[in-house]
Design a protein around this motif. Structure first.
Motif, PDB file in Angstrom:
ATOM      1  N   VAL A   1      -6.183   7.808   0.902  1.00 59.14           N
ATOM      2  CA  VAL A   1      -6.308   6.398   1.273  1.00 59.14           C
ATOM      3  C   VAL A   1      -4.977   5.952   1.863  1.00 59.14           C
ATOM      4  O   VAL A   1      -3.926   6.084   1.228  1.00 59.14           O
TER       5      VAL A   1
ATOM      6  N   GLN B   1      -4.270  -4.794   6.666  1.00 60.29           N
ATOM      7  CA  GLN B   1      -3.991  -6.128   6.128  1.00 60.29           C
ATOM      8  C   GLN B   1      -5.156  -7.091   6.437  1.00 60.29           C
ATOM      9  O   GLN B   1      -5.668  -7.763   5.570  1.00 60.29           O
TER      10      GLN B   1
ATOM     11  N   PRO C   1      -2.137  -3.961   2.477  1.00 61.76           N
ATOM     12  CA  PRO C   1      -3.479  -4.445   2.129  1.00 61.76           C
ATOM     13  C   PRO C   1      -3.459  -5.798   1.431  1.00 61.76           C
ATOM     14  O   PRO C   1      -4.482  -6.465   1.337  1.00 61.76           O
TER      15      PRO C   1
ATOM     16  N   ALA D   1     -12.861   3.046   2.520  1.00 63.23           N
ATOM     17  CA  ALA D   1     -11.856   4.096   2.676  1.00 63.23           C
ATOM     18  C   ALA D   1     -12.141   5.281   1.749  1.00 63.23           C
ATOM     19  O   ALA D   1     -11.642   6.383   1.977  1.00 63.23           O
TER      20      ALA D   1
ATOM     21  N   ALA E   1      -3.158   2.739   3.123  1.00 63.42           N
ATOM     22  CA  ALA E   1      -3.300   1.282   3.063  1.00 63.42           C
ATOM     23  C   ALA E   1      -2.074   0.629   3.700  1.00 63.42           C
ATOM     24  O   ALA E   1      -0.944   0.836   3.264  1.00 63.42           O
TER      25      ALA E   1
ATOM     26  N   LEU F   1      -6.320   0.214  -6.299  1.00 61.38           N
ATOM     27  CA  LEU F   1      -5.694   1.368  -5.642  1.00 61.38           C
ATOM     28  C   LEU F   1      -5.094   2.311  -6.690  1.00 61.38           C
ATOM     29  O   LEU F   1      -5.214   3.535  -6.588  1.00 61.38           O
TER      30      LEU F   1
ATOM     31  N   TYR G   1      -8.744   4.368   5.859  1.00 67.10           N
ATOM     32  CA  TYR G   1      -7.712   3.369   6.168  1.00 67.10           C
ATOM     33  C   TYR G   1      -8.074   2.015   5.584  1.00 67.10           C
ATOM     34  O   TYR G   1      -9.253   1.622   5.605  1.00 67.10           O
ATOM     35  N   VAL G   2      -7.054   1.307   5.082  1.00 68.84           N
ATOM     36  CA  VAL G   2      -7.227  -0.093   4.689  1.00 68.84           C
ATOM     37  C   VAL G   2      -6.111  -0.880   5.366  1.00 68.84           C
ATOM     38  O   VAL G   2      -4.948  -0.488   5.266  1.00 68.84           O
TER      39      VAL G   2
ATOM     40  N   LEU H   1       0.727   3.790   0.447  1.00 65.68           N
ATOM     41  CA  LEU H   1       0.647   2.336   0.551  1.00 65.68           C
ATOM     42  C   LEU H   1       1.875   1.798   1.263  1.00 65.68           C
ATOM     43  O   LEU H   1       2.999   2.049   0.849  1.00 65.68           O
TER      44      LEU H   1
ATOM     45  N   ASN I   1     -10.206  -5.887   8.846  1.00 72.39           N
ATOM     46  CA  ASN I   1     -10.702  -4.714   8.152  1.00 72.39           C
ATOM     47  C   ASN I   1     -12.172  -4.438   8.348  1.00 72.39           C
ATOM     48  O   ASN I   1     -12.564  -3.299   8.575  1.00 72.39           O
TER      49      ASN I   1
ATOM     50  N   ILE J   1     -11.526  -1.034   0.709  1.00 72.21           N
ATOM     51  CA  ILE J   1     -11.100   0.127  -0.079  1.00 72.21           C
ATOM     52  C   ILE J   1     -12.304   1.029  -0.361  1.00 72.21           C
ATOM     53  O   ILE J   1     -12.219   2.256  -0.267  1.00 72.21           O
TER      54      ILE J   1
ATOM     55  N   GLN K   1     -11.032  -7.033   0.911  1.00 70.08           N
ATOM     56  CA  GLN K   1     -10.155  -5.875   0.780  1.00 70.08           C
ATOM     57  C   GLN K   1     -10.758  -4.835  -0.156  1.00 70.08           C
ATOM     58  O   GLN K   1     -10.622  -3.642   0.067  1.00 70.08           O
TER      59      GLN K   1
END
Lengths: 832, 224
Positions: free
Chosen positions: B159, B86, B164, B151, B161, B180, B83-84, B192, B89, B148, B144
């Protein structure tokens, strides 16, 4: 586990203030216990530790007094016992038994100085290398000739010339020496022959030789010498196996197992449980707040694949880490503090050895603190495992189920505890303590429910208090935990307060004076009239202007000792007063002046009866059919004598006065050996010649106030600190509420009242429940402490109770309202 | 072949219907963008796809495994799903490398190996030089990128996101999307969530959600 420990350690370091608070709370018991144990261990000087101060550099110590040609009875296993005639060995007799050795005389005894007090004295040549290390020269020089002494630092004040009245000589102080194991103790040291006389080998006590040998004295040599009747100590053996240290003995008993009373186990277990419980409930709210702050972090971990178990372990690890830190910090501070305390006390005359502690006590206590930390983190850990990751990540209020504790379990425990208290009320205190612990644990379980219930009563309160109570009830995990901490301490303090106050009142009421209050009796246990005259003369000089009334004691026929005259009770009812008629000194024989003095007034009827040869007895139960039974340890006794009961002016006073005629009729020989006078105690000590003793009637002299103050101090510390911590956490938590109150025009006063309300609510609930529990346990304790023949004294120290129940919550409120930070918080977005 | 598959998935919170019979597949090497207004169910879709939340009805399959049948969902997240978000994190008390290592260490991998793996994946996303920095010593974009990396660590091929780039400026956002996209091209399945159509342009496919329902699903060419 490593990752979890790292997380906890880093989290603890990030919020230093809160971590320090938790560590401090958990470390406190460790600090206290380690400190006391270390101080006591350092102050206790074992034979091995005190080897140098007692033997210097000698290889052995031989005592002068032993046995001659003893019979040795071997008991197997190398053990043996001996019997034989006592013998005082001389250096000439001993020298052949220690080939090549040098015997240096040494003797320790007490010595009387001009103030007639006795001081420890030692005769040894401190200049001899064999005595090196026994004393440290701090001023002047060591004695080099007869008539010279060195003294310990506190004795410097006595001047440079000291009189030895028993030897009719004076000695010159040439220096000051310090005993490394007791730097501020009283002591005089001289060469042999100065303090105790030429005949140093009279064999009575404390005489012997320091033996300087070419080789160490080994076990076989020691065995051989002991079998000859010579008491010898070998340095080599003492260094090798230590010695009969009382502490080591106690530990040996502990490790080999001995019968420990069940009540002690129960009481000790209850005490441990209380320590863990108290620490856990105190630190619990802080962990709960930590959890709230770490919710998003935990949700992140969950999103990355952390399971419920992981989250639970992370929060529990916090407890482990902080508990471990507390254990180390508490033990380190306790060790340092204990050694420092021992050093400070040694400057006031107590003994001191090398820094030392009892790891067998310290290590379990450290373990206990780790467990306490873990227990405190358990509830937040369980909550962490239950939190909804998606809700937290979405910024919604966590949907952790709010529990109302376990009221049924709590009630069951309380009922069981009360039943146990009732069952234990007449047994040992430890059982009552154990039963009370059960009630306390029950109340801990019941507390969240209780907090929720009380919260409903808030609707009639003014706004700040209403808000405070509502907030406290909503966050009942935090509130209940702090209230439980307050409750547990209050319960313990109240129980002990009531129990021991009742015991005090009981003892005070049972106290029996043996002469009027404020009077002094001087008694002489001396064989000759000349010595008694000396005592009288000294009394007259010491108490100028006092009027003395002489009295006689019984003299044993054919002996030069006093005999004690008692009035034994003759069955039937007898009040507390007849338990010690005449006290330890026995009934006096005297004239009408003595009667008047002890009676405290002129009583013509009593005087007439006394003149008619009747014993005047102050305790009605002792006179039967006009006669009293008199006992003395000689033939023809006990015997009955005509007697009359007269109540003395001093209530409860016991005893009797025997007229000379009655004593004569009973065939008793008497001699004047007693003086009575009125006396006002002064600061200086009453110095009397040897053989004289004195008794001052001051009434019951055991004051309860210091104990109650100490208990109040404990209650103050825990109630106020527990409440303060919880209120601080509440304040941090309710910042958004405070911001809203501020935004809608709430004054600083309202915000302060809100904080005060929180503190009052927490401490109030805790103190009230604790007081009820403690009162029950305290009343149970009174049975154990004061019950005699079915009657029990129950006394409540009302001022103390009022102080704890009303004073402490009020104080906590005022302190919270006055000291808590109260700046208007910013109005932020709130995640609800 | 699809790596994650949602079939007729619904998620209700009481009276609120966050997702209504949503079906969606993301294949390995594919980047799918989910767009839609606030409260349209985008985050719920992501939570359900990774096993953070369970559907009220319908099935979710990740790498062939029906999540309803998986007994240890956290283990699935540790091994297959990354998981990513906003923000929120990284864990502030851990360094970048320790953050990336976390899923592997939670999985019982020894610290030394977990660190080696995390450094390798940090190298791939270009943040190996930040390994020993704490989150508050890094810029938003760097954080971020580290997220990633976390993740992806441990051969995870899905992934997820959630916005993000929501807290980043345009230039840094472009860099993140670039990373990504690169991971998708290297074989990962990337889902995403974004509300900026500009970033949807990086996707192979765009899914539009409204009131919990997919209202459109178009290939990148069609969007363009």
């Amino acid at each position: 586990m490593r990752a979890l420990l790292r997380l906890s350690w880093r989290a603890a370091r990030r919020s230093k203030g809160r971590s320090a608070l938790i560590v401090a709370m958990i470390a406190l018991p460790v600090l206290a216990i380690t400190g006391v144990v270390t101080a006591l261990s350092t102050m206790a000087v074992s034979e091995r530790e005190g080897l140098t101060t007692s033997m210097g550099a000698a290889d052995a110590y031989v005592e002068a007094f032993g046995l001659i040609n003893p019979e040795v009875h071997d008991m197997g296993d190398g053990r043996f016992s001996m019997s034989g005639k006592g013998h005082t060995w001389t250096a000439g007799e001993l020298q052949p038994l220690f080939p090549g050795a040098r015997l240096v005389p040494h003797r320790e005894e007490s010595v009387m100085l001009e103030d007639r007090a006795r001081y420890p004295g030692m005769e040894v040549d401190l200049r001899d290398p064999v005595s090196s290390g026994m004393r440290r020269l701090v001023e002047g020089r060591l004695p080099a000739a007869a008539g010279e002494v060195v003294v310990s630092p506190p004795m410097r004040r006595m001047g440079t010339t000291l009189q030895l009245p028993q030897r009719n000589r004076s000695v010159k102080v040439v220096g000051v020496v310090e005993n490394p194991n007791q730097p501020m103790g009283d002591e005089l040291v001289s060469l042999p022959g100065t303090l105790f006389g030429e005949d140093a080998r009279n064999g009575l006590s404390g005489g012997g030789w320091l033996v300087d040998m070419p080789e160490p004295l080994l076990r076989d040599d020691v065995d051989r010498l002991i079998r000859k009747g010579i008491h010898v100590k070998s340095r080599a053996l003492l260094q090798e196996r230590g010695s009969l240290d009382p502490r080591e003995d106690a530990l040996a008993m502990f490790s080999y197992g001995f019968a420990v009373p069940a009540a002690m186990v129960a009481g000790f277990g209850a005490l441990l449980l209380m320590i863990v419980l108290e620490t856990a409930v105190l630190a619990g709210p802080a962990f709960a707040v930590s959890l709230r702050r770490r919710r998003t972090e935990l949700a992140m971990i969950s999103a990355q694949g952390g399971s419920s178990r992981h989250l639970r372990t992370i929060v529990a690890t916090d407890g482990l880490v902080l508990g471990g830190l507390a254990a180390v910090a508490g033990a380190a501070l306790g060790l340092g503090g204990g050694v420092a305390a021992a050093y400070v006390l040694s400057r006031f005359g107590s003994r001191i050895g090398p820094p030392d502690t009892q790891w067998v006590v310290v290590l379990p206590v450290m373990l206990l603190s780790v467990i306490s930390g873990l227990v405190a983190a358990l509830v937040p850990a369980a909550q962490a495992a239950r939190q909804s990751t998606t809700a937290v990540l979405a910024g919604r209020a966590p949907d952790v189920r709010i529990r109302t504790g376990r009221p049924l379990l709590g009630l069951a425990l309380i009922v069981a505890g009360l039943a146990a208290t009732f069952a234990a009320h007449a047994s040992e205190e430890m059982w009552i303590l154990a039963a009370m612990t059960l009630v306390v644990v029950g109340l801990v379980a019941l507390m969240p429910w209780l907090v929720a219930r009380c919260g409903r009563l808030a609707s009639r309160l003014p706004l700040p208090f209403r808000l405070a109570v509502r907030d406290a009830s909503r966050h009942r995990g935090r509130t209940a935990s702090a209230a439980a901490a307050v409750m547990a301490v209050t319960a313990a303090v109240m129980a002990f307060g009531i129990g021991y106050y009742s015991n005090y009142v009981d003892n005070r009421d049972r106290y029996v004076p043996i002469q009027p209050l404020g009077t002094l009796m001087i008694s002489g246990e001396v064989p000759t009239t000349r010595e008694w005259a000396e005592i009288k003369a000294k009394a007259v000089v010491t108490l100028p202007g006092a009027t003395f009334i002489e009295a006689h004691e019984i003299r044993e026929p054919g002996s030069e000792e006093n005999s004690i005259l008692m009035l034994p009770r003759q069955g039937g009812r007898c009040g507390p007063m007849c338990e010690r008629p005449g006290g330890d000194y026995g009934i006096p024989v005297g004239d009408e002046r003595l009667l008047r003095f002890l009676l405290g007034r002129d009583d013509p009827a009593a005087t007439a009866a006394f003149a008619a040869g009747k014993v005047v007895v102050f305790e009605p139960g002792l006179v039967r059919d006009g006669k009293v039974r008199i006992s003395a340890e000689m033939t023809g006794f006990p015997a009955d004598a005509p007697a009359v009961f007269v109540a003395p002016s001093q209530p409860k006073q016991a005893g009797a006065v025997v007229p000379f005629t009655a004593a004569k009729k009973l065939g008793l020989k008497t001699w004047e050996r007693r003086l009575y006078t009125r006396y006002t105690p002064r600061d200086e000590m009453l110095m009397l010649p040897s053989g004289a003793s004195s008794y001052y009637e001051a009434g019951y002299r055991n004051y309860m106030t210091p104990q109650l103050w100490a208990l109040f101090g404990v209650a103050f510390f825990f109630v106020v600190s527990g409440t303060f911590i919880a209120t601080r956490l509440a304040a941090a938590d309710s910042r958004p509420d405070l911001a809203t109150v501020h935004a809608i025009g709430g004054s600083p006063r309202v915000r302060r009242l809100l904080l005060a309300g929180q503190a009052g609510y927490i401490s109030g609930i805790g103190v009230l429940t604790g007081a009820v529990t403690g009162t029950v346990a305290g009343i149970a304790l009174t049975w154990s402490l004061t019950e005699r023949a079915g009657s029990v004294t129950i006394a409540i120290p009302w001022l103390f109770v009022l102080g704890v129940v009303v004073g402490l919550p009020l104080l906590a409120m005022v302190l919270a309202g006055a000291l808590m930070r109260n700046a208007p918080p910013p109005l932020n977005r709130r995640p609800t | 072949m699809s790596f994650v598959r949602l079939a007729q998935v619904s998620r209700h919170y009481g009276e609120v219907h966050a997702l209504k019979r949503v079906s969606l597949e993301v294949a390995e090497g594919e980047l799918v963008a989910v767009m839609g207004p606030s409260a349209s169910g985008k985050s719920t879709l992501l939570n359900v796809a990774g096993g953070l939340d369970l559907p009220t009805s319908g099935t979710v399959t990740v790498d062939g495994a029906d999540l309803a049948q998986v007994r240890d969902l956290p283990a699935l997240r540790r091994r297959a799903v990354g998981y990513v978000f906003q923000d929120l994190n990284l864990i502030p008390s851990l360094t970048a490398a320790e953050n990336v290592m976390l899923p592997r260490e939670l999985d019982g991998v020894r610290t030394r190996r977990a660190r080696a793996e995390s450094l390798a994946v940090m190298e791939e996303v270009g943040v190996a030089n930040l390994a020993d920095r704490f989150p508050d010593e890094m810029s938003g974009g760097q954080r971020q990128r580290v997220a990633i990396a976390r993740a992806l660590v441990g051969d995870r091929r899905l992934v997820l996101a959630d916005e993000p780039t929501g807290a980043l400026d345009t230039h840094v956002s472009d860099e993140i999307l670039h990373v990504l996209r690169g991971r998708a091209d290297a074989g990962a399945a990337v889902l995403l969530v974004t509300h900026e159509s500009r970033y949807a342009a990086w996707a192979d496919r765009v899914v539009y959600l409204r009131d919990g329902e997919i209202v459109d699903s178009s290939l990148l060419e069609q969007v363009r």
